[in-house]
Design a protein around this motif. Structure first.
Motif, PDB file in Angstrom:
ATOM      1  N   TYR A  53      11.082  -2.338  -8.814  1.00 52.70           N
ATOM      2  CA  TYR A  53       9.716  -2.564  -8.348  1.00 52.70           C
ATOM      3  C   TYR A  53       8.989  -3.553  -9.260  1.00 52.70           C
ATOM      4  O   TYR A  53       8.175  -4.340  -8.801  1.00 52.70           O
ATOM      5  CB  TYR A  53       8.962  -1.242  -8.253  1.00 52.70           C
ATOM      6  N   LEU A  67       7.817 -10.972  -8.666  1.00 54.84           N
ATOM      7  CA  LEU A  67       8.242 -11.948  -7.660  1.00 54.84           C
ATOM      8  C   LEU A  67       7.063 -12.325  -6.765  1.00 54.84           C
ATOM      9  O   LEU A  67       6.852 -13.500  -6.440  1.00 54.84           O
ATOM     10  CB  LEU A  67       9.379 -11.348  -6.819  1.00 54.84           C
ATOM     11  N   GLY A  68       6.271 -11.312  -6.396  1.00 59.51           N
ATOM     12  CA  GLY A  68       5.069 -11.562  -5.601  1.00 59.51           C
ATOM     13  C   GLY A  68       4.106 -12.470  -6.339  1.00 59.51           C
ATOM     14  O   GLY A  68       3.562 -13.417  -5.764  1.00 59.51           O
ATOM     15  N   LEU A 100       6.832   1.949 -13.125  1.00 61.56           N
ATOM     16  CA  LEU A 100       7.742   1.933 -11.976  1.00 61.56           C
ATOM     17  C   LEU A 100       9.163   1.586 -12.398  1.00 61.56           C
ATOM     18  O   LEU A 100       9.406   1.136 -13.505  1.00 61.56           O
ATOM     19  CB  LEU A 100       7.259   0.908 -10.936  1.00 61.56           C
ATOM     20  N   ARG A 145       5.097   2.159  -0.517  1.00 60.57           N
ATOM     21  CA  ARG A 145       6.466   1.835  -0.849  1.00 60.57           C
ATOM     22  C   ARG A 145       7.411   2.073   0.319  1.00 60.57           C
ATOM     23  O   ARG A 145       8.516   1.565   0.353  1.00 60.57           O
ATOM     24  CB  ARG A 145       6.904   2.610  -2.096  1.00 60.57           C
ATOM     25  N   LEU A 173       3.416  -8.346  -0.652  1.00 57.95           N
ATOM     26  CA  LEU A 173       4.565  -7.733  -1.343  1.00 57.95           C
ATOM     27  C   LEU A 173       4.076  -6.848  -2.493  1.00 57.95           C
ATOM     28  O   LEU A 173       4.506  -5.699  -2.649  1.00 57.95           O
ATOM     29  CB  LEU A 173       5.500  -8.827  -1.866  1.00 57.95           C
ATOM     30  N   ILE A 210      11.511  -5.107   2.688  1.00 64.14           N
ATOM     31  CA  ILE A 210      10.636  -4.201   1.940  1.00 64.14           C
ATOM     32  C   ILE A 210       9.305  -4.000   2.661  1.00 64.14           C
ATOM     33  O   ILE A 210       8.805  -2.885   2.763  1.00 64.14           O
ATOM     34  CB  ILE A 210      10.407  -4.746   0.518  1.00 64.14           C
ATOM     35  N   VAL A 256       4.409  -2.682  -2.795  1.00 65.26           N
ATOM     36  CA  VAL A 256       5.058  -1.965  -3.898  1.00 65.26           C
ATOM     37  C   VAL A 256       4.094  -0.931  -4.497  1.00 65.26           C
ATOM     38  O   VAL A 256       4.480   0.199  -4.795  1.00 65.26           O
ATOM     39  CB  VAL A 256       5.531  -2.951  -4.988  1.00 65.26           C
ATOM     40  N   LEU A 265       9.956  -6.863  -8.064  1.00 66.24           N
ATOM     41  CA  LEU A 265       9.294  -7.252  -6.817  1.00 66.24           C
ATOM     42  C   LEU A 265       7.838  -7.633  -7.056  1.00 66.24           C
ATOM     43  O   LEU A 265       7.341  -8.599  -6.463  1.00 66.24           O
ATOM     44  CB  LEU A 265       9.391  -6.112  -5.804  1.00 66.24           C
ATOM     45  N   VAL A 266       7.163  -6.900  -7.930  1.00 63.73           N
ATOM     46  CA  VAL A 266       5.760  -7.229  -8.216  1.00 63.73           C
ATOM     47  C   VAL A 266       5.658  -8.620  -8.831  1.00 63.73           C
ATOM     48  O   VAL A 266       4.863  -9.453  -8.393  1.00 63.73           O
ATOM     49  CB  VAL A 266       5.131  -6.177  -9.166  1.00 63.73           C
ATOM     50  N   LEU A 287      14.668 -10.147   1.354  1.00 64.04           N
ATOM     51  CA  LEU A 287      14.251  -8.953   0.618  1.00 64.04           C
ATOM     52  C   LEU A 287      12.826  -8.551   0.990  1.00 64.04           C
ATOM     53  O   LEU A 287      12.543  -7.380   1.273  1.00 64.04           O
ATOM     54  CB  LEU A 287      14.267  -9.241  -0.882  1.00 64.04           C
ATOM     55  N   ILE A 288      11.937  -9.540   0.989  1.00 62.39           N
ATOM     56  CA  ILE A 288      10.529  -9.260   1.267  1.00 62.39           C
ATOM     57  C   ILE A 288      10.373  -8.695   2.677  1.00 62.39           C
ATOM     58  O   ILE A 288       9.649  -7.732   2.915  1.00 62.39           O
ATOM     59  CB  ILE A 288       9.687 -10.552   1.084  1.00 62.39           C
TER      60      ILE A 288
END
Lengths: 323, 285, 252
Positions: free
Chosen positions: B93, B99-100, B89, A296, A288, A249, A292, B96-97, A245-246
């Motif tokens: 998103y 997750l980061g 968001l 994006r 990442l 993205i 975001v 994902l944030v 995924l990363i």
């Protein structure tokens, strides 16, 4: 046809450049394999709008099926990869059809649960998968056509095979994304309610997107196992889904070349950094987050932005010269 | 029979830890529909802070007091510096944030303490076993069950009987409405996020003597918390409690019957619940 | 020969009866309006007709086919299209692309063509898209991104999306909702013109427009049909006046 004519040289150039520029042939092989995997993820995320933590299922499945076909069936590597692809398509259709029954966060959690299930199934079936140790000593059985033997027994030959696969898969996916199916997926991503009202069976479009994504991911997973001669359990770990995924993205999911950039970035930067900084994943988490918040569209959109900026600069410079 | 009872108690102990781990996740979800993929990391860091305090002072009780506060502060700091900017968001998103953030915390821990896990010994006063007739049970595990049950009651009391709890419950029903009533909903959320982190950290403290501290326990815990929240129902306190106990007992009992299949079963249960009853056992409509 | 009829259509939410025993009868090439104060059940009725909500009991016949159990995506291929009360477009696509997607929705396979370029697939929609562009007056703005259109234009495109499907019946959900007074005639003229080719079922809040353009009006109240008739009959009906006065005080 024009589409293929336009993109074919670019893709071949990428494959050649990876071979010539990157410090080792195994690194170049890995970049192209992961570019295909990132592309599989982009189809789901960038086109169908589905954030899935399930890509490791197809990656690991492809690796196991291709390896087992070499070990137990003794079929040649091409047939092995085709079986892996078919398995990927079938399992992706199943996983997709179940997961899309829920939306938003529940969809994401379902894909996560399915990955964990796949992991624990692989772990439990250790007679087949080798469990924690992985599947060792995977051979690459050569192809016999009319008495000619085609073997991919050197790293150069293997790279050539991966490069051909890369070009063909990218061309195929370009066709698919430029088809009406690709456009319908984008429409569904933008406004699912309207698409349904217009007569589209949204469910089947998403399932088909899963099938494309799962089958090419399984093919790439199979190639990866043949490349390493090894199919580790870590292929089906949740962290593998996260990495895929990363990669997609950071590269950018709206454009097929984003997948190449994402793979290049993760594989090459990872390789370079991990030599002197083992915990470079720390930086990846940060990147990442920044992607975001600030970019994006991923690296590919940044690259396009730079191109546009430069061409404007050059354009204005040349008009100034003329006047 | 005795073995079964033993496993049942173990499951109960595991279950209350899972409850502490999950309750913050479920309530922050209820409040802002926000899913925090870094929630498991709070649990992991909680275990590591315990390791540090215990190895420095030799005092587990000090860790039990300080570590949750440290994690709560960490959670609020993260919320203020990164997470809050993602509220506007889309869901994906936000995922994902966080997750980061989770990835960064995990790598940071490995940078400091290395990839190999650390052992934490239980306080000497809780070493050894309790004997009740023929039945023997480790003291520390008995303490975990009792202590977590107390905390669960405190959390319940906080949610049901205090003004803050009333706001959180009202916010889960209708965040906009609470906002209109003049309550600063983002501040309410920050505090809830911090308290959720604190409880996850506390779960990490209690788990440390049982399973040690290792960098990958965060990912594992996140998976468990998801299962608990999905089975119990997103946004529900009671769901987190019942879900936690169900998962804990299921895992513990299964592990004596079919060890390899224990985790398989809980994830299969999670998928089955999402598909058949998406709101879980106690989820809101 | 009616094109759309409902037979004792009923929708309940738990104990609450949103719509009860509604018998609707829509004649081809007419403009049939359903009106009523807030809470009369218009929107629920509309959701049942479009398939977004399942009926509790009763039947819906469209073009002599029972459609009560079909999902929303199945109804458009039979020749029934809808607009949305809150504008619902593909905002990142151009006007033309929006209409193309709409036109291809009636075919069950065209959207799945993944091996030929979309340019070749959309060729067959040219006539339908041109018709929609012309009727809604978008000929010169076909390449504008839908998200960049003004609110009034988006409302027009909303109707255009349904037209591009070349339906037999078009269901319009408050097409003037949120429009400025100046833009309203644009929509009402368009809707009036449509009945040359197709049938229009209109759900509307604005009594003025409805009286002006409809052929037949059904007035609903508390989930049931109160009165049905021509605009003149409705205008002079005592019950309607009472219902609307009651409705308006509720609104205020």
């Amino acid at each position: 046809m024009s589409l293929e004519l336009k993109h074919c040289p670019i893709l071949i150039a990428i494959a050649l450049a990876a071979f010539l520029v990157l410090p080792s042939i195994s690194l170049a092989t890995e970049v192209l394999i992961f570019a295909i995997i990132a592309l599989g993820c982009s189809i789901l995320l960038g086109y169908a709008g589905l954030l899935s933590f399930g890509q490791a299922i197809f990656f690991g499945l492809g690796a196991y099926v291709a390896s087992l076909s070499q070990i137990h069936l003794g079929v040649n590597f091409l047939v092995g990869l085709l079986i892996a692809t078919a398995a990927g398509a079938i399992v992706a259709a199943l996983v997709g059809a179940l997961a899309i029954r829920r939306q938003g966060i529940y969809f994401v959690m379902l894909t996560l649960a399915f990955t964990q299930l796949a992991f624990f199934i692989s772990y439990t079936l250790d007679e087949w998968t080798g469990g924690d140790n992985g599947l060792l000593d995977v051979p690459r059985n050569s192809v016999n056509i009319f008495g000619y033997e085609i073997a991919i027994d050197s790293s150069e030959k293997f790279y050539a095979f991966v490069a051909i696969s890369f070009v063909l898969i990218f061309l195929a996916l370009l066709r698919i994304t430029h088809s009406q199916f690709g456009r319908t997926l984008l429409a569904i991503k933008q406004n699912e309610e309207r698409a349904t009202a217009l007569g589209y069976s949204v469910k089947w479009y998403k399932v088909l997107a899963f099938v494309f994504s799962g089958s090419i991911t399984a093919y790439a997973g199979g190639m990866y196992a043949l490349f390493l001669n090894f199919a580790p359990l870590s292929n089906v770990e949740l962290i593998m889904s996260e990495h895929i995924l990363i990669m997609a993205i950071i590269g950018g999911t709206g454009n097929v070349y984003g997948a190449v950039l994402g793979s290049l970035f993760l594989v090459v930067v990872g390789d370079m950094l991990s030599a002197f900084w083992e915990r470079w994943l720390f930086m990846l988490g940060g990147i990442l987050i920044l992607t975001v918040f600030y970019m994006r569209g991923g690296l590919i959109s940044g690259l396009y932005g730079v191109f546009e900026f430069l061409s404007q600069k050059l354009g204005s410079a040349s008009t100034q010269k003329e006047s | 029979m005795e073995l079964f009872f033993f496993q049942l108690l173990n499951g109960l102990g595991l279950g209350v830890i899972y409850f502490l781990l999950s309750v913050g996740l479920t309530i922050t979800f209820g409040l802002l529909n926000f899913v925090n993929f870094a929630h498991g990391a709070f649990y992991m860091v909680g275990a590591y802070v315990t390791f540090v305090i215990v190895s420095l002072t030799g005092n587990f009780w000090l860790a039990l007091l300080i570590a949750p506060l440290v994690i709560g502060a960490l959670a609020i700091a993260l919320e203020q510096s990164v997470v809050k900017f993602s509220y506007v968001l889309e869901h994906k998103y936000q995922i994902l944030v966080t997750l980061g953030v989770a990835l960064m915390l995990q790598e940071l821990v490995i940078m400091i303490w290395g990839p190999i896990g650390k052992n934490v010994s239980p306080p000497s006063s809780l070493a050894g076993i309790i004997e009740i007739g023929d039945f023997i049970y480790p003291k520390y595990r008995a303490f975990v069950i009792t202590f977590s049950a107390l905390i669960a009651i405190v959390v319940w009391w906080g949610l049901e009987k205090t003004k803050f709890g009333a706001l959180v419950r009202a916010g889960s029903e209708n965040a906009q409405m609470v906002g209109l009533l003049g309550v600063n909903i983002t501040r309410l959320f920050s505090i809830t996020f911090g308290l959720g982190g604190l409880l996850a950290g506390l779960a990490g403290v209690l788990a440390a003597p049982l399973r040690g501290a290792d960098p990958f326990m965060g990912v594992e815990a996140l998976g468990i918390a998801f299962i608990v929240v999905v089975i119990g129902g997103m946004g529900s306190f009671l769901g987190a409690l019942v879900g936690g106990l169900v998962v804990g007992v299921m895992q513990s009992v299964m592990s004596s019957v079919w060890p390899e299949g224990a985790s398989l079963m809980v994830y299969a249960a999670m998928a089955a619940v999402i598909l058949s009853r998406p709101r879980g056992l106690f989820g809101r409509a | 020969m009616s094109i759309l009829t409902t037979n004792r259509l009923t929708k309940r939410y738990g104990e609450f009866k949103a719509v009860t025993d509604v018998n609707l009868d829509v004649q081809p090439n007419t403009l049939h309006a359903v009106i009523g104060p807030n809470g009369a059940g218009k929107t629920t009725l509309f959701h049942c007709l479009t398939g977004v909500q399942r009926l509790t009991s009763g039947r819906i016949l469209f073009d002599n086919k029972e459609i009560s159990k079909l999902g929303p995506e199945k109804r458009s291929s039979l020749g029934m299209s809808r607009s949305f009360q809150v504008t619902s477009l593909f905002l990142e696509m151009t006007v033309r692309e929006n209409l193309q997607i709409a036109a291809l929705g009636v075919s069950s396979i065209d959207g799945f063509r993944f091996w030929s370029s979309s340019a070749s697939t959309v060729k067959k929609t040219a006539a339908a898209v041109d018709y929609a562009l012309e009727t809604t007056g978008f000929e010169n703005r076909a390449e504008t991104i839908a998200g960049d259109l003004s609110h009034g234009q988006q409302r027009m495109l909303e109707v255009g999306m349904a037209l591009a499907q070349q339906p037999k019946l078009i269901l319009l959900d408050e097409p003037t909702s949120g429009m400025g007074v100046d833009d309203i005639p644009m929509i009402s003229n368009l809707v009036r013109r449509l009945t040359k080719d197709i049938t229009v079922l209109l759900i509307e809040h604005n009594m003025g427009i409805v009286l002006e353009i409809s052929d037949k009006i059904t007035v609903m109240q508390l989930g049931q049909i109160l009165v049905e008739g021509t605009p003149d009959q409705i205008k002079n009906d005592q019950r309607v006046r009472e219902a609307y006065l009651g409705g308006e005080t509720e609104d205020a």
